[in-house]
Scaffold this motif. Sequence first.
Motif, PDB file in Angstrom:
ATOM      1  N   GLY A 206       0.814  -1.205   0.000  1.00 32.14           N
ATOM      2  CA  GLY A 206       0.000   0.000   0.000  1.00 32.14           C
ATOM      3  C   GLY A 206       0.847   1.255   0.000  1.00 32.14           C
ATOM      4  O   GLY A 206       0.448   2.297   0.524  1.00 32.14           O
ATOM      5  N   THR A 207       2.007   1.169  -0.606  1.00 30.97           N
ATOM      6  CA  THR A 207       2.986   2.259  -0.575  1.00 30.97           C
ATOM      7  C   THR A 207       3.427   2.600  -1.990  1.00 30.97           C
ATOM      8  O   THR A 207       3.815   1.709  -2.749  1.00 30.97           O
ATOM      9  CB  THR A 207       4.217   1.861   0.256  1.00 30.97           C
ATOM     10  N   ARG A 208       3.384   3.865  -2.333  1.00 29.32           N
ATOM     11  CA  ARG A 208       3.771   4.291  -3.675  1.00 29.32           C
ATOM     12  C   ARG A 208       5.090   5.059  -3.661  1.00 29.32           C
ATOM     13  O   ARG A 208       5.419   5.751  -2.691  1.00 29.32           O
ATOM     14  CB  ARG A 208       2.679   5.161  -4.309  1.00 29.32           C
ATOM     15  N   VAL A 209       5.808   4.947  -4.769  1.00 30.18           N
ATOM     16  CA  VAL A 209       7.047   5.682  -4.950  1.00 30.18           C
ATOM     17  C   VAL A 209       6.728   7.074  -5.498  1.00 30.18           C
ATOM     18  O   VAL A 209       6.034   7.197  -6.507  1.00 30.18           O
ATOM     19  CB  VAL A 209       7.993   4.937  -5.905  1.00 30.18           C
ATOM     20  N   ALA A 210       7.226   8.094  -4.813  1.00 27.59           N
ATOM     21  CA  ALA A 210       7.029   9.463  -5.294  1.00 27.59           C
ATOM     22  C   ALA A 210       8.140   9.878  -6.234  1.00 27.59           C
ATOM     23  O   ALA A 210       7.903  10.598  -7.212  1.00 27.59           O
ATOM     24  CB  ALA A 210       6.948  10.424  -4.112  1.00 27.59           C
ATOM     25  N   ALA A 211       9.369   9.412  -5.953  1.00 26.78           N
ATOM     26  CA  ALA A 211      10.502   9.808  -6.796  1.00 26.78           C
ATOM     27  C   ALA A 211      11.665   8.851  -6.591  1.00 26.78           C
ATOM     28  O   ALA A 211      11.873   8.319  -5.494  1.00 26.78           O
ATOM     29  CB  ALA A 211      10.943  11.234  -6.482  1.00 26.78           C
ATOM     30  N   LEU A 212      12.381   8.620  -7.670  1.00 26.74           N
ATOM     31  CA  LEU A 212      13.633   7.871  -7.626  1.00 26.74           C
ATOM     32  C   LEU A 212      14.767   8.867  -7.782  1.00 26.74           C
ATOM     33  O   LEU A 212      14.817   9.631  -8.755  1.00 26.74           O
ATOM     34  CB  LEU A 212      13.686   6.839  -8.755  1.00 26.74           C
ATOM     35  N   GLU A 213      15.665   8.877  -6.816  1.00 26.32           N
ATOM     36  CA  GLU A 213      16.771   9.816  -6.834  1.00 26.32           C
ATOM     37  C   GLU A 213      18.069   9.051  -6.607  1.00 26.32           C
ATOM     38  O   GLU A 213      18.056   7.953  -6.034  1.00 26.32           O
ATOM     39  CB  GLU A 213      16.569  10.882  -5.735  1.00 26.32           C
ATOM     40  N   PRO A 214      19.192   9.586  -7.070  1.00 19.69           N
ATOM     41  CA  PRO A 214      20.458   8.873  -6.864  1.00 19.69           C
ATOM     42  C   PRO A 214      20.682   8.544  -5.389  1.00 19.69           C
ATOM     43  O   PRO A 214      20.676   9.431  -4.528  1.00 19.69           O
ATOM     44  CB  PRO A 214      21.500   9.868  -7.382  1.00 19.69           C
ATOM     45  N   GLY A 215      20.784   7.268  -5.080  1.00 18.57           N
ATOM     46  CA  GLY A 215      21.072   6.843  -3.719  1.00 18.57           C
ATOM     47  C   GLY A 215      19.885   6.718  -2.800  1.00 18.57           C
ATOM     48  O   GLY A 215      20.043   6.363  -1.621  1.00 18.57           O
ATOM     49  N   ARG A 216      18.674   7.001  -3.293  1.00 17.33           N
ATOM     50  CA  ARG A 216      17.514   6.895  -2.410  1.00 17.33           C
ATOM     51  C   ARG A 216      16.222   6.799  -3.199  1.00 17.33           C
ATOM     52  O   ARG A 216      16.150   7.166  -4.383  1.00 17.33           O
ATOM     53  CB  ARG A 216      17.447   8.098  -1.468  1.00 17.33           C
TER      54      ARG A 216
END
Length: 409
Positions: A206-216
């Motif tokens: 039930g968890t969505r990804v808001a952003a993919l960033e280098p290292g996190r």
Amino acid sequence: MNDQRSQTQRHVVIAGAGMAGVQTAVALREQGFTGPVTLLGAEPHQPYDRPPLSKAVLLGKAEDSAFDVDFEDLGVTLRLGVEVTALRPADREVDTADGPVPYDVLVLATGAEPVTLPGGPVPGVHLLRTVDDAARLRPVLAGRHAVVVVGAGWIGAEFTTAARDAGCPVTVVEAAPRPLAAALPAAVTTPMAGWYEAAGARLLTGTRVAALEPGRVRLDDGTELPADAVVVGIGARPATGWLAGSGIERGADGSVTADARLHTSLPSVYAVGDCASFPSARYGERLLVHHWDNALQGPRTVAANILAETADRSPEAVYDPVPYFWSEQFGRFVQYAGHHTDEDTLLWRGDPAADTWSVCWLRDGVLVAVLAVGRPRDLAQGRKLIESGTAVDPAAAADPAVPLKSAAR
């Protein structure tokens, strides 16, 4: 107007050199086709099998998974690094970066492509679809890096298994409330969710990804997950975008709309494997099957119908399989045969808290699907019952001590 040229003069072009494309070429020769066959592969590598990518190849136990096929001996022209970009049926040609390729009969076997998250490329973010993807991920596992897996589907579970076996800390982020939500009912996937924790992986549902960033990875609730690497496994869609403007019929899901003989809406054009849907008389609906067995079985039907067409006979071979797939995850061998809907009756065979159990689905008393966890005999016997359309005794089918074949009425 029929093409009156002999079989030996008619050129079969196969677009796609994965399992479906390779097996189509093999089946054509096995069934006696003597004309020229050209196999076009978008990747520069020798054609290879995909299932080992998330297992032996990923863990460095094998360098590749190339098919053991001698294309030269088969008399098949193999052109690698040649991606098809368009189909022009009026000219009977497919376009490639190397120029047009003429065909008399065309087989579409371009497979599926992974669904990606919005945004451009981010360093350290990976897919797991190709041998190059597996090669890029091998150092991640070898270095026991912290990994975030986006998606708790089949590929997510298999990669998580491999990463935990390698000693990597793993967090899995799933937008749905449970793993495999699109494939299986909640009653079945609930015990599967426990497999992640038992393997030492953290599962966030039930968890969505808001952003993919280098290292996190930043989640929609603001939580940030440190990640040396991110693996995205949120599904796949038919790789058919290159067919835009060709006039070929495609479904809302992007799949080529093949008929029961795997022929498309265009003359002398067939479609097979992950890129094509087909009507199932067995299940009364159109199926799109993204699994290895479909890419293995369908080419035999395509080859038989191409031979009939090139002999000026009506194609008669019909494709209506019992879909089958398997997955190796968290020390368990998971197999599924058939096709079920939410309206079908679900029966348990065994305790889902145990290491081995099965689930059966019945429709009007007839077995239509079976999921087996560590019970291969249930799968083998159930598959035969599904193929024959056999009614079963529900009480016997629900008793794990009774062989499934003995539940037949």
